[in-house]
Design a protein around this motif. Structure first.
Motif, PDB file in Angstrom:
ATOM      1  N   ARG A 163      25.516   9.702  20.270  1.00  0.00           N
ATOM      2  CA  ARG A 163      24.799  10.574  19.487  1.00  0.00           C
ATOM      3  C   ARG A 163      24.479   9.626  18.417  1.00  0.00           C
ATOM      4  O   ARG A 163      24.272  10.454  17.231  1.00  0.00           O
ATOM      5  N   ARG A 164      23.735   8.763  18.418  1.00  0.00           N
ATOM      6  CA  ARG A 164      23.418   7.703  17.076  1.00  0.00           C
ATOM      7  C   ARG A 164      22.136   6.418  17.724  1.00  0.00           C
ATOM      8  O   ARG A 164      22.595   6.167  18.998  1.00  0.00           O
ATOM      9  N   TYR A 165      21.781   5.712  17.035  1.00  0.00           N
ATOM     10  CA  TYR A 165      21.275   5.380  18.011  1.00  0.00           C
ATOM     11  C   TYR A 165      20.584   3.922  17.221  1.00  0.00           C
ATOM     12  O   TYR A 165      20.876   3.350  15.684  1.00  0.00           O
ATOM     13  N   THR A 166      21.548   2.606  17.723  1.00  0.00           N
ATOM     14  CA  THR A 166      21.215   1.198  17.438  1.00  0.00           C
ATOM     15  C   THR A 166      20.052   0.038  18.197  1.00  0.00           C
ATOM     16  O   THR A 166      19.656   0.184  18.807  1.00  0.00           O
ATOM     17  N   SER A 167      19.896  -0.643  17.648  1.00  0.00           N
ATOM     18  CA  SER A 167      18.869  -1.278  18.265  1.00  0.00           C
ATOM     19  C   SER A 167      19.311  -3.594  17.984  1.00  0.00           C
ATOM     20  O   SER A 167      20.112  -3.291  17.158  1.00  0.00           O
ATOM     21  N   LEU A 168      18.546  -4.103  18.631  1.00  0.00           N
ATOM     22  CA  LEU A 168      18.499  -4.999  18.628  1.00  0.00           C
ATOM     23  C   LEU A 168      17.023  -5.704  18.937  1.00  0.00           C
ATOM     24  O   LEU A 168      16.763  -4.815  19.073  1.00  0.00           O
ATOM     25  N   TRP A 169      16.505  -6.936  19.029  1.00  0.00           N
ATOM     26  CA  TRP A 169      15.437  -7.407  19.231  1.00  0.00           C
ATOM     27  C   TRP A 169      15.833  -8.905  20.533  1.00  0.00           C
ATOM     28  O   TRP A 169      16.856  -9.448  19.460  1.00  0.00           O
ATOM     29  N   PHE A 170      15.001  -9.461  21.105  1.00  0.00           N
ATOM     30  CA  PHE A 170      15.115 -10.890  20.881  1.00  0.00           C
ATOM     31  C   PHE A 170      13.876 -11.730  21.764  1.00  0.00           C
ATOM     32  O   PHE A 170      12.918 -10.323  22.188  1.00  0.00           O
ATOM     33  N   GLN A 171      13.383 -12.729  21.971  1.00  0.00           N
ATOM     34  CA  GLN A 171      12.463 -13.004  22.270  1.00  0.00           C
ATOM     35  C   GLN A 171      12.458 -13.906  23.448  1.00  0.00           C
ATOM     36  O   GLN A 171      13.309 -14.917  23.478  1.00  0.00           O
ATOM     37  N   ALA A 172      12.423 -13.751  25.186  1.00  0.00           N
ATOM     38  CA  ALA A 172      12.957 -14.833  25.621  1.00  0.00           C
ATOM     39  C   ALA A 172      12.200 -15.321  25.970  1.00  0.00           C
ATOM     40  O   ALA A 172      11.127 -16.016  25.937  1.00  0.00           O
ATOM     41  N   THR A 173      12.927 -17.263  26.452  1.00  0.00           N
ATOM     42  CA  THR A 173      12.340 -17.929  26.231  1.00  0.00           C
ATOM     43  C   THR A 173      11.987 -18.734  28.284  1.00  0.00           C
ATOM     44  O   THR A 173      12.164 -19.705  28.642  1.00  0.00           O
ATOM     45  N   GLN A 174      13.585 -18.136  28.764  1.00  0.00           N
ATOM     46  CA  GLN A 174      13.761 -19.132  30.191  1.00  0.00           C
ATOM     47  C   GLN A 174      13.103 -17.795  30.773  1.00  0.00           C
ATOM     48  O   GLN A 174      14.265 -16.519  31.287  1.00  0.00           O
TER      49      GLN A 174
END
Ligand code: CUA
Length: 318
Positions: A163-174
């Motif tokens: 019942r809640r949102y969390t987030s993260l981000w990334f930029q894949a290099t492989q």
């Protein structure tokens, strides 16, 4: 020179833009700890040796304090720790705040499966495709208990909270496949709650997302998709004749079957029973499954139309 794109003795390969920075912080902390350990243990051993007993009688000298020393060993560590805090906090914030142009993918954790939804309606279970060298933001939630979405090669991990949102981000290099783990103990099959991140070229990625966006046209096709992806029912139920059952009953031929329940009652399975079992799974437990790991309620997770599609699919299993 060590190639950071390959696993080292200490850490898995670095496969995202953030990984090198986190590893640098990790190695710096480790080095600091090693230096402090050697200094403290070394001083201890030195004094043990220096003031060892060498015979005769000695009078202890009373020492009250040393202001300069006490200020030094309080203030220097204070600034070292504040510096480490600032450094860690900066990296943490950089993991939380995604670039504006990031692609958003919704991640849903559910005992014991990860599923993924893309903006064009594409869905996928166990496998998340992302484009190479493009920022990707994950919007993460859970439909039951606390899970944690962890991609070691990207050095990113975030709790999935009901019942809640969390987030993260990334930029894949492989390019290639990267393992995803659930990093929060969540029940029987926690250790099997795995997925893969597939890093693709831009063209391959576009193709993948397109091919996963085909929405079934008939209720049975839509229901099958709900069963496999959104409901994640496949985690506990098999659907083919002669397939060995997993956690819950095999649903092949379920519709119209005369079923016996744990409380001694019985019923020929109809639409109303199927709906009740989706929303109130504990009401009528099939005999022999009393001690099986209990099914969670799906009440409120499917619209009425979706429940209809699911039932249509279950009826088709014959
Ligand atoms: Cu989900 Cu552990």
């Amino acid at each position: 020179m060590m190639d950071p794109t390959k696993p080292s003795i200490m850490l898995p390969p670095q496969a995202s833009t953030q990984a090198a920075g986190y590893d640098f912080l990790f190695y710096s902390l480790t080095a600091l700890v090693v230096v402090c350990f050697i200094a403290i243990m070394g001083a201890g051993l030195y004094f043990v040796w220096k003031y060892r007993y060498r015979g005769g009688e000695h009078q202890a000298v009373e020492i009250t304090h040393n202001t300069a020393l006490e200020v030094a060993w309080s203030v220097i560590p204070l600034f070292v720790l504040l510096g480490l805090f600032a450094w860690g906090f900066k990296d943490y914030i950089s993991m939380l705040v995604a670039p504006k142009d990031a692609i958003e993918i919704r991640v849903i954790g559910k005992k014991w499966k990860w599923s993924f939804e893309y903006d064009n309606g594409a869905t996928s279970a166990d496998e998340m495709a992302v484009p190479l060298n493009k920022p990707v933001k994950l919007l993460i939630t859970s439909t039951d208990v606390l899970h944690s979405f962890f991609i070691p090669n990207f050095r990113t991990k975030m709790d999935a909270v009901p019942r809640r949102y969390t987030s993260l981000w990334f930029q894949a290099t492989q390019k290639g496949e990267h393992q995803v783990f659930c990093a929060e103990y969540c029940g029987d099959d926690h250790s099997a709650m795995l997925a893969r991140v597939k890093v693709l070229d831009e063209a391959e990625y576009a193709e993948w997302v397109k091919s996963h966006a085909e929405v079934g046209k008939t209720p049975v096709e839509r229901g099958q998709k709900l069963f496999q992806v959104k409901g994640g029912c496949v985690a506990c139920h098999v659907t083919k004749q002669d397939q060995p059952k997993t956690i819950g009953p095999n649903l092949f031929g379920v519709f119209g079957k005369a079923e016996k329940f744990a409380d001694g009652s019985g019923l020929q399975i109809d639409e109303n029973y199927l709906r009740e079992s989706i929303e109130y799974p504990q009401k009528k437990i099939v005999a022999g499954y009393e001690s099986a790991s209990p099914m969670n309620t799906y009440k409120g997770q499917f619209s009425d139309a979706e429940i209809g599609d699911l039932i249509a699919y279950l009826k088709s299993l014959k």
